[in-house]
Every structure is written in C-alpha cells, then in structure tokens.
Design a protein around this motif. Structure first.
Motif, PDB file in Angstrom:
ATOM      1  N   ARG A   1       0.236   3.929  14.964  1.00  0.00           N
ATOM      2  CA  ARG A   1       0.877   2.485  15.389  1.00  0.00           C
ATOM      3  C   ARG A   1       0.447   1.435  14.560  1.00  0.00           C
ATOM      4  N   LEU A   2      -0.987   1.301  14.852  1.00  0.00           N
ATOM      5  CA  LEU A   2      -1.779   0.193  14.431  1.00  0.00           C
ATOM      6  C   LEU A   2      -1.926   0.133  12.909  1.00  0.00           C
ATOM      7  N   PHE A   3      -2.344   1.402  12.406  1.00  0.00           N
ATOM      8  CA  PHE A   3      -2.216   1.696  10.635  1.00  0.00           C
ATOM      9  C   PHE A   3      -1.024   1.124  10.065  1.00  0.00           C
ATOM     10  N   LYS A   4       0.031   1.547  10.591  1.00  0.00           N
ATOM     11  CA  LYS A   4       1.496   1.049  10.124  1.00  0.00           C
ATOM     12  C   LYS A   4       1.590  -0.468  10.152  1.00  0.00           C
ATOM     13  N   ARG A   5       1.225  -0.986  11.329  1.00  0.00           N
ATOM     14  CA  ARG A   5       1.525  -2.198  11.693  1.00  0.00           C
ATOM     15  C   ARG A   5       0.554  -3.197  10.573  1.00  0.00           C
ATOM     16  N   LEU A   6      -0.662  -2.665  10.435  1.00  0.00           N
ATOM     17  CA  LEU A   6      -1.587  -3.658   9.464  1.00  0.00           C
ATOM     18  C   LEU A   6      -1.624  -3.401   7.919  1.00  0.00           C
ATOM     19  N   VAL A   7      -1.319  -2.164   7.775  1.00  0.00           N
ATOM     20  CA  VAL A   7      -1.229  -1.798   6.183  1.00  0.00           C
ATOM     21  C   VAL A   7       0.274  -1.687   5.799  1.00  0.00           C
ATOM     22  N   ASN A   8       1.247  -1.432   6.487  1.00  0.00           N
ATOM     23  CA  ASN A   8       2.526  -1.798   6.229  1.00  0.00           C
ATOM     24  C   ASN A   8       3.129  -0.452   5.533  1.00  0.00           C
ATOM     25  N   LYS A   9       2.277   0.697   5.717  1.00  0.00           N
ATOM     26  CA  LYS A   9       2.824   2.141   5.447  1.00  0.00           C
ATOM     27  C   LYS A   9       2.129   3.090   6.364  1.00  0.00           C
ATOM     28  N   PRO A  10       2.858   4.233   6.619  1.00  0.00           N
ATOM     29  CA  PRO A  10       2.413   5.170   7.423  1.00  0.00           C
ATOM     30  C   PRO A  10       1.207   5.842   6.808  1.00  0.00           C
ATOM     31  N   VAL A  11       0.410   6.355   7.662  1.00  0.00           N
ATOM     32  CA  VAL A  11      -1.001   6.947   7.208  1.00  0.00           C
ATOM     33  C   VAL A  11      -0.669   7.789   5.987  1.00  0.00           C
ATOM     34  N   GLN A  12      -0.085   8.935   6.115  1.00  0.00           N
ATOM     35  CA  GLN A  12      -0.063   9.969   4.862  1.00  0.00           C
ATOM     36  C   GLN A  12       0.694   9.227   3.839  1.00  0.00           C
ATOM     37  N   GLU A  13       1.488   8.376   3.868  1.00  0.00           N
ATOM     38  CA  GLU A  13       2.393   7.809   2.846  1.00  0.00           C
ATOM     39  C   GLU A  13       1.383   6.929   2.228  1.00  0.00           C
ATOM     40  N   TYR A  14       0.745   6.405   2.713  1.00  0.00           N
ATOM     41  CA  TYR A  14      -0.548   5.267   2.025  1.00  0.00           C
ATOM     42  C   TYR A  14      -1.382   6.250   1.441  1.00  0.00           C
TER      43      TYR A  14
ATOM     44  N   TYR B   1       5.728   8.833 -18.349  1.00  0.00           N
ATOM     45  CA  TYR B   1       4.733   7.613 -18.400  1.00  0.00           C
ATOM     46  C   TYR B   1       3.739   8.063 -19.528  1.00  0.00           C
ATOM     47  N   LYS B   2       3.338   9.237 -19.888  1.00  0.00           N
ATOM     48  CA  LYS B   2       2.178   9.409 -20.749  1.00  0.00           C
ATOM     49  C   LYS B   2       2.637   9.177 -22.082  1.00  0.00           C
ATOM     50  N   LYS B   3       3.885   9.319 -22.388  1.00  0.00           N
ATOM     51  CA  LYS B   3       4.710   8.902 -23.495  1.00  0.00           C
ATOM     52  C   LYS B   3       4.555   7.335 -23.728  1.00  0.00           C
ATOM     53  N   THR B   4       5.169   6.505 -22.868  1.00  0.00           N
ATOM     54  CA  THR B   4       5.444   5.236 -23.011  1.00  0.00           C
ATOM     55  C   THR B   4       4.325   3.941 -22.252  1.00  0.00           C
ATOM     56  N   HIS B   5       3.569   4.841 -21.430  1.00  0.00           N
ATOM     57  CA  HIS B   5       2.699   3.761 -20.808  1.00  0.00           C
ATOM     58  C   HIS B   5       3.156   2.632 -20.147  1.00  0.00           C
ATOM     59  N   PRO B   6       4.393   2.698 -19.498  1.00  0.00           N
ATOM     60  CA  PRO B   6       4.995   1.155 -18.979  1.00  0.00           C
ATOM     61  C   PRO B   6       4.076   0.542 -18.062  1.00  0.00           C
ATOM     62  N   MET B   7       4.002  -0.741 -17.700  1.00  0.00           N
ATOM     63  CA  MET B   7       3.243  -0.990 -16.466  1.00  0.00           C
ATOM     64  C   MET B   7       3.750  -0.670 -15.223  1.00  0.00           C
ATOM     65  N   LEU B   8       3.285  -0.333 -14.254  1.00  0.00           N
ATOM     66  CA  LEU B   8       3.738   0.077 -12.935  1.00  0.00           C
ATOM     67  C   LEU B   8       3.177  -0.733 -11.785  1.00  0.00           C
ATOM     68  N   ASN B   9       4.171  -0.911 -10.696  1.00  0.00           N
ATOM     69  CA  ASN B   9       3.613  -1.366  -9.526  1.00  0.00           C
ATOM     70  C   ASN B   9       2.788  -0.536  -8.580  1.00  0.00           C
ATOM     71  N   THR B  10       1.726  -0.516  -8.469  1.00  0.00           N
ATOM     72  CA  THR B  10       1.067   0.508  -7.287  1.00  0.00           C
ATOM     73  C   THR B  10       0.642  -0.109  -6.149  1.00  0.00           C
ATOM     74  N   VAL B  11       0.320   0.653  -5.038  1.00  0.00           N
ATOM     75  CA  VAL B  11       0.073   0.100  -3.964  1.00  0.00           C
ATOM     76  C   VAL B  11      -1.681   0.036  -3.877  1.00  0.00           C
ATOM     77  N   ILE B  12      -2.086  -1.247  -3.667  1.00  0.00           N
ATOM     78  CA  ILE B  12      -3.728  -1.596  -3.757  1.00  0.00           C
ATOM     79  C   ILE B  12      -4.022  -1.568  -2.409  1.00  0.00           C
ATOM     80  N   LYS B  13      -5.517  -1.133  -2.280  1.00  0.00           N
ATOM     81  CA  LYS B  13      -6.223  -1.144  -1.052  1.00  0.00           C
ATOM     82  C   LYS B  13      -6.238  -2.274  -0.306  1.00  0.00           C
ATOM     83  N   PRO B  14      -6.070  -2.545   0.736  1.00  0.00           N
ATOM     84  CA  PRO B  14      -5.919  -3.953   1.565  1.00  0.00           C
ATOM     85  C   PRO B  14      -7.266  -4.393   1.983  1.00  0.00           C
ATOM     86  N   GLU B  15      -7.385  -5.553   1.948  1.00  0.00           N
ATOM     87  CA  GLU B  15      -8.560  -6.081   2.708  1.00  0.00           C
ATOM     88  C   GLU B  15      -7.887  -6.665   3.870  1.00  0.00           C
TER      89      GLU B  15
END
Length: 303
Positions: free
Chosen positions: A40-53, A103-117
């Motif tokens: 519960r606390l992880f999802k609240r502070l990271v905005n993702k469930p643990v295994q999804e993150y 992705y390997k053919k075109t290398h578009p820029m992607l939005n990724t989830v970044i480790k939070p502080e």
C-alpha cells in the motif's frame, strides 16, 4: 525510520538488483513492514504497484541493451528476468506500443519510468537555496521578464494520457521525437537565431480531446520567413518562478533530472507556496552555460 525512507530503501535495492529475482515479500521483510502495508505504501509513494514498477524499470534498462547491435533480444530478455523472448516482446509492446524488433530498427525516443527520489517530496527549499540530490542540483528563484522573447521552431500535438506525468506514462516520447526532428532541420535557421538558447513549451491543453501542444525551438533574432513547418512562439513578459536544473551530463539533464525536478517543482514546491500560474510551462536549454549542463523550467505567476 520514516515510512518514506523504508520505501526509498526498497527502491534503491530494486535498482541495484534488477537482474535478480525480487519478491514483494522479501522487500517488505527487508524494510521491516508487513507485505500488506508495504504494498500500500509503495504504490502511494511510487505511483506503481511493486511488481509493475520492477517490470518497468527492467524494461527501461533493457532499452539501453537493445541499442547494442551485437546483443540478441533473447539474451536481453533472460538477463532482465523475462522467461522467454515472447514474454519480453509482449511486455515491451504493452508498455511502449512497439516490439523490441521495431525499436531496434528505428530507435524512437521512448518515455520510460525513472527511479524516484522520494525524499524530494518531503524537502521544501527556500528560494535561492540549492537542493543537491543524486548528482542533480535544483535552485528556485523569481525573475521578471521585461519584454517578450520570440522563438522559432516546430509544434506537435501530444496525447496527455501517454505523456503526463513525465516518466509515469510509457510510450513514444513525442516531445523528444519533435526535438530530434527540429535539430535535423534547424540549419535553415542559422542566420536568424541565437543557437545558445532553446525553448520547449507545453500549452493549449484540451481536456476534451485529451491533447496539449508542444513546441520545440530556438531564440529568434530578427525576421524570418520559411516555407517549412516552422512557426514562431512567444514567451510572454511577466513575473516568473524558475526552477534551474544542473546535471553531470546532457542525457541525464533532459531525462532523469528533468523528470525529478518537474515532479518536485509542480508536485511539491508550487502547491506548498500556494502559487497559481498561467496554463503553460516552458523549458529553457542553455548550450553555453558556465555551469555545464543546465536548463530551467519557467512558469508565469498569475497576479
């Protein structure tokens, strides 16, 4: 230990062990919390469930490996905990909308989830006082722009659901793709601009259509006419709150540092100072900054 410190400890452990098996129960025990409360606390502070993150961080790391031409997709899949090429491909496409092969053919820029502080949510710095965290420096100050600045560049419609908040929604990074296109075409502007100052601007959000406009351009000096798709955009005169960001290299500046600074500025600092601002934000990039790699987020305060 504060509750957020326990979650930050778990986040740090995940980052250091992405290639290992990580269970939710093990993380909860490590920080002395029950699995129920930890999740519960992880999802609240990271905005993702643990295994999804964990999955999203593994996919983020895998992208770097996909840029290495001599590595097989299957090897990358197994390295980051996916049981097969097919499972990795399914997770990748569900997250980013394209397959690893595409992705390997075109290398578009992607939005990724970044480790939070997470600690940044609990620090309220004064104006003009730097905040240093994870090799990133933030400083917030006020500035009056006496006269409007004109920029010339390109604009694109961006789907709100797939781009905001930055780093939380995954998929193709439309603003990043626009910057790539602009830098390929900007040579035509060379005689009419100041290349030392570039501007990104988010504006004209339409909640009904679920889009906003994003502009990427460079400071205009003098008049310019073009048959290309270039348009002009103005940073209006007025009173601004500015969040200055410095990072150790440009790639970190425009990804991790911008992500963390934006969340802190808009999610913590501005709300706690009860400031209202006009419905646009601008990112100024300085190519000849004395401090190295730096940029600023500008928001115009409403009187």
């Amino acid at each position: 230990m504060h509750a957020w410190e326990a979650i930050q400890r778990a986040v740090n452990y995940i980052e250091e062990n992405l290639q290992e098996e990580i269970s939710t129960e093990m993380l909860a025990e490590m920080v002395s919390l029950s699995p129920f409360y930890f999740q519960r606390l992880f999802k609240r502070l990271v905005n993702k469930p643990v295994q999804e993150y964990i999955k999203l961080r593994r996919l983020s790391k895998a992208i770097t490996q996909l840029n290495t031409n001599d590595r097989r997709i299957l090897d990358i899949s197994l390295e980051y905990g996916f049981s097969s090429h097919a499972n990795f491909t399914r997770a990748f496409k569900e997250t980013f909308g394209i397959t690893p092969e595409e992705y390997k053919k075109t290398h578009p820029m992607l939005n990724t989830v970044i480790k939070p502080e997470i600690s940044m949510n609990y620090v309220l710095i004064d104006e003009g006082v730097p905040l240093v965290i994870d090799d990133i420096v933030l400083e917030i100050h006020r500035e009056k722009l006496a006269s409007a600045e004109s920029y010339i560049g390109l604009v694109a419609d961006v789907k709100i659901a797939t781009q905001t908040p930055v780093g939380q929604s995954t998929g193709i990074d439309v603003p990043g793709q626009l910057w790539t296109r602009f830098h390929k075409e900007k040579a035509e502007l060379a005689e009419s601009v100041n290349p030392a100052v570039e501007l990104g601007m988010s504006y004209m959000a339409d909640s009904e259509k679920g889009i906003f406009k994003y502009f990427a351009g460079v400071l205009l000096q003098g008049k310019f006419s073009s048959t290309n798709d270039f348009i002009t955009q103005e940073l209006p005169a007025g009173n601004y709150i500015i969040c200055k960001i410095e990072a150790e290299d440009f790639e970190k500046l425009v990804t991790e540092a911008l992500d963390k600074a934006g969340k802190y500025f808009f999610g913590t600092w501005l709300p706690n100072h009860c400031l209202t601002f006009e419905p646009f934000s601008a990112e100024k990039y300085y190519t000849d900054c004395d401090c190295g790699n730096c940029m600023e987020i500008w928001v115009k305060i409403l009187d």
